[in-house]
Structure formats: structure tokens, C-alpha cells
Design an enzyme around this catalytic site. Structure first.
Site, PDB file in Angstrom:
ATOM      1  N   ASP A  67       0.868  -1.460  -0.216  1.00 51.97           N
ATOM      2  CA  ASP A  67      -0.252   0.220   0.118  1.00 51.97           C
ATOM      3  C   ASP A  67       0.833   1.291  -0.463  1.00 51.97           C
ATOM      4  O   ASP A  67       1.870   1.101   0.297  1.00 51.97           O
ATOM      5  CB  ASP A  67      -0.834   0.028   1.101  1.00 51.97           C
ATOM      6  CG  ASP A  67      -0.343  -0.191   2.299  1.00 51.97           C
ATOM      7  OD1 ASP A  67       0.972  -0.141   2.859  1.00 51.97           O
ATOM      8  OD2 ASP A  67      -0.609  -0.778   3.422  1.00 51.97           O
ATOM      9  N   ASN A 135      -6.976  -2.201  14.432  1.00 52.76           N
ATOM     10  CA  ASN A 135      -8.496  -2.541  13.864  1.00 52.76           C
ATOM     11  C   ASN A 135      -8.658  -3.871  13.328  1.00 52.76           C
ATOM     12  O   ASN A 135      -9.860  -4.422  12.712  1.00 52.76           O
ATOM     13  CB  ASN A 135      -9.141  -1.374  13.008  1.00 52.76           C
ATOM     14  CG  ASN A 135      -8.569  -1.273  11.766  1.00 52.76           C
ATOM     15  OD1 ASN A 135      -8.101  -1.964  11.132  1.00 52.76           O
ATOM     16  ND2 ASN A 135      -9.001   0.047  11.463  1.00 52.76           N
ATOM     17  N   HIS A 137      -6.640  -4.215  10.657  1.00 51.78           N
ATOM     18  CA  HIS A 137      -6.837  -4.312   8.960  1.00 51.78           C
ATOM     19  C   HIS A 137      -5.448  -5.027   8.750  1.00 51.78           C
ATOM     20  O   HIS A 137      -4.217  -4.944   9.286  1.00 51.78           O
ATOM     21  CB  HIS A 137      -6.885  -2.643   8.331  1.00 51.78           C
ATOM     22  CG  HIS A 137      -5.658  -1.958   8.651  1.00 51.78           C
ATOM     23  ND1 HIS A 137      -5.528  -0.182   9.481  1.00 51.78           N
ATOM     24  CD2 HIS A 137      -3.968  -1.874   8.779  1.00 51.78           C
ATOM     25  CE1 HIS A 137      -4.983  -0.376   9.814  1.00 51.78           C
ATOM     26  NE2 HIS A 137      -3.681  -1.001   9.143  1.00 51.78           N
TER      27      HIS A 137
HETATM   28  C1  GLP Z   1       0.079   0.445   8.259  1.00 48.61           C
HETATM   29  C2  GLP Z   1       0.005  -0.213   7.134  1.00 48.61           C
HETATM   30  C3  GLP Z   1       0.163  -2.066   7.329  1.00 48.61           C
HETATM   31  C4  GLP Z   1       0.454  -2.539   8.250  1.00 48.61           C
HETATM   32  C5  GLP Z   1      -0.279  -1.578  10.088  1.00 48.61           C
HETATM   33  C6  GLP Z   1       0.258  -1.466  11.371  1.00 48.61           C
HETATM   34  O1  GLP Z   1      -1.292   1.514   8.217  1.00 48.61           O
HETATM   35  N1  GLP Z   1      -0.809   0.390   6.457  1.00 48.61           N
HETATM   36  O2  GLP Z   1       0.605  -2.764   6.867  1.00 48.61           O
HETATM   37  O3  GLP Z   1       0.075  -3.769   9.376  1.00 48.61           O
HETATM   38  O4  GLP Z   1      -0.591  -0.116   9.881  1.00 48.61           O
HETATM   39  O5  GLP Z   1       1.018  -1.676  11.782  1.00 48.61           O
HETATM   40  P1  GLP Z   1       2.422  -0.889  12.784  1.00 48.61           P
HETATM   41  O6  GLP Z   1       3.376  -2.053  12.912  1.00 48.61           O
HETATM   42  O7  GLP Z   1       3.065  -0.001  13.171  1.00 48.61           O
HETATM   43  O8  GLP Z   1       1.773  -1.289  14.423  1.00 48.61           O
END
Ligand code: GLP
Length: 249
Positions: A67, A135, A137
Site C-alpha cells: 500500500d 482494528n 486491517h
Molecule cells: C499500517 C499499514 C499496515 C500495517 C499496520 C500496522 O497502517 N498499512 O500494513 O500492518 O499499519 O502498523 P504497525 O506495525 O506500525 O503497528
């Protein structure tokens, strides 16, 4: 789904890197899906070490990132383009032509999403690395995103913008939209490795593993993929009923 628990972030990162290293040794021209977020940074650090130690080369590896924010120039330090160069690409021998990150020009988003899809269809990923949002995702497939989605433009959840505001001066600077691989693209990868660390991920990990498969928790769809490995530290595993360090189902 196989879930492995490790003592802490460092141990989890080493194990996740070892997993990826084995795949690159088996197939030097691996097609690798990459994730951003703070969680995979440790994994990338150990991949760089393996490269420095001449254990692996990325000369033939091709990558596809999950992304990118819409509207942040690639040169912005918080663009995922900058992130990937800072934490991985600038330190290994990957060829620039083999790096794929969704383009984020706000004028041409629909066309760019279609082009990214087309490119991925010709390059089925051998392994997709994933993190997970609080959440539930994956990529930027926020709760409510349809499971049949392919690369698309998503309006970010307020929770996600809040989580990611720690990288910006204020929440107002966090982009409101992103381009992301859809769940269908993620499921099209032959193998998936998801990493999660910290207490704030425990609930998402629990729902991903034990909850109903539902749009409300996008990561729950991974229950339907035939080849998923999840690596978590003790805190992220704290709501799972694990007596040992490995769960399989
Ligand atoms: C971001 C990315 C995800 C990632 C998530 C968690 O928004 N788009 O691909 O897995 O957040 O991030 P973190 O590892 O910093 O908690």
C-alpha cells in the site's frame, strides 16, 4: 494457520527473517510482497544482516508493496516509498526495476490501481509479508472492506489515522486516503507471513485467529488461506489460549 509465539519483538523478528531467508535460498528469484509499519522493521534489519553476511542476495528478487498513502509525494519521509528505501532497499542489492510500490498520484488513482493489479496478476507472489492494524486491517483493508476487492483507493479509518499520527506532526497531516492491494490480491499470494507485536495487537490477533470470518475484521479472512504463518510476541499472543509456543489449525 500456524501461529508461533516468541519471547519478545527481537526474537520474533529474527524468526520471521529466518523464514524469509529460507524462502530466498530455496528460490533466489522469489516474488515477495512487502509490508510497512513499525512491526516488520526488525525483520528487515535481519534480512539486511543476512545480505551483509553474504547469506542471501536480492539481485533476482522482485517485490510488491501492499500500500501507499495517496497524495504524499514519494520524497516525503513518511511515504511508504521512503520507508521501504530507508529500512530495506537502500541497504541491499535489489534492482530498482524489481521494486513495485503503488503509485499515488491523486489525479490518476483509478488507472494506477488497475495497472498495479495487472502487474500482480502476471507476478503471483510466492510470499506476502503482513502486519496487522489494531482494528484488524491488513494492508489498508479497513473494517468493512469487501473481501473481493482488488487494488483500490480506501478512505482510512479514524483509528488508523490516529495510530499513524505518531509519525506526523499532527493528525491533520495524516493522509485521509490510501491505495492498497485488496484482500483478493493478498489471498492470491502462495504463502503469507503475518507478524505482530505488543499488547495493542492482542485483540486483533485473537479475532483474526478465532473470530468469525467477516468484513469487520479483514485479517480473519486469512483463516481461509491454505498457507499462513503467524509470528507473534508474548504480548500480542496474550489473548490466545496457547499452552506451548505453537498453535496449528
Ligand atoms: C499500517 C499499514 C499496515 C500495517 C499496520 C500496522 O497502517 N498499512 O500494513 O500492518 O499499519 O502498523 P504497525 O506495525 O506500525 O503497528
Amino acid at each position: 494457520m500456524d501461529i508461533y509465539k516468541y519471547k519478545d519483538y527481537e526474537d520474533m523478528s529474527k524468526a520471521a527473517a529466518a523464514f524469509v531467508i529460507r524462502e530466498i535460498i530455496k528460490k533466489p528469484n522469489l516474488i515477495l510482497g512487502l509490508a510497512t509499519g513499525t512491526t516488520p522493521i526488525g525483520l528487515y534489519k535481519y534480512l539486511i544482516k543476512a545480505y551483509d553476511d553474504y547469506i542471501i542476495s536480492f539481485k533476482e528478487v522482485k517485490t510488491f508493496n501492499l500500500d501507499e498513502y495517496v497524495g504524499l509525494p514519494r520524497s516525503h519521509p513518511e511515504s511508504y516509498y521512503s520507508f521501504m528505501h530507508r529500512y530495506l532497499f537502500d541497504h541491499i542489492d535489489i534492482l530498482p526495476k524489481n521494486i513495485n510500490i503503488p503509485s499515488n498520484d491523486p489525479e490518476n488513482m483509478e488507472r494506477l490501481a488497475t495497472e498495479y493489479n495487472a502487474k500482480m496478476f502476471g507476478n503471483q507472489r510466492d510470499l506476502q509479508i503482513l502486519g496487522i492494524g489494531q482494528n484488524g486491517h491488513i494492508g489498508f483493508n479497513e473494517p468493512g472492506s469487501r473481501m473481493g476487492n482488488m487494488t483500490f483507493i480506501v478512505k482510512l479509518d479514524e483509528q488508523t489515522r490516529l495510530d499513524n499520527s505518531r509519525f506526523f506532526k499532527s493528525i491533520d497531516e495524516v493522509p485521509k486516503y490510501a491505495i492498497t492491494m485488496g484482500i483478493k490480491n493478498i489471498m492470491f499470494s502462495k504463502q503469507i507471513l503475518l507478524v505482530a507485536s505488543g499488547k495493542n495487537k492482542a485483540e486483533a490477533i485473537y479475532k483474526m485467529a478465532y473470530g468469525d470470518v467477516s468484513d469487520d475484521v479483514p485479517a480473519s479472512v486469512l483463516q481461509l488461506h491454505p498457507h499462513v504463518t503467524v509470528m507473534v510476541d508474548e504480548e500480542a499472543a496474550s489473548l490466545l489460549n496457547m499452552t506451548g509456543n505453537h498453535l496449528t489449525f
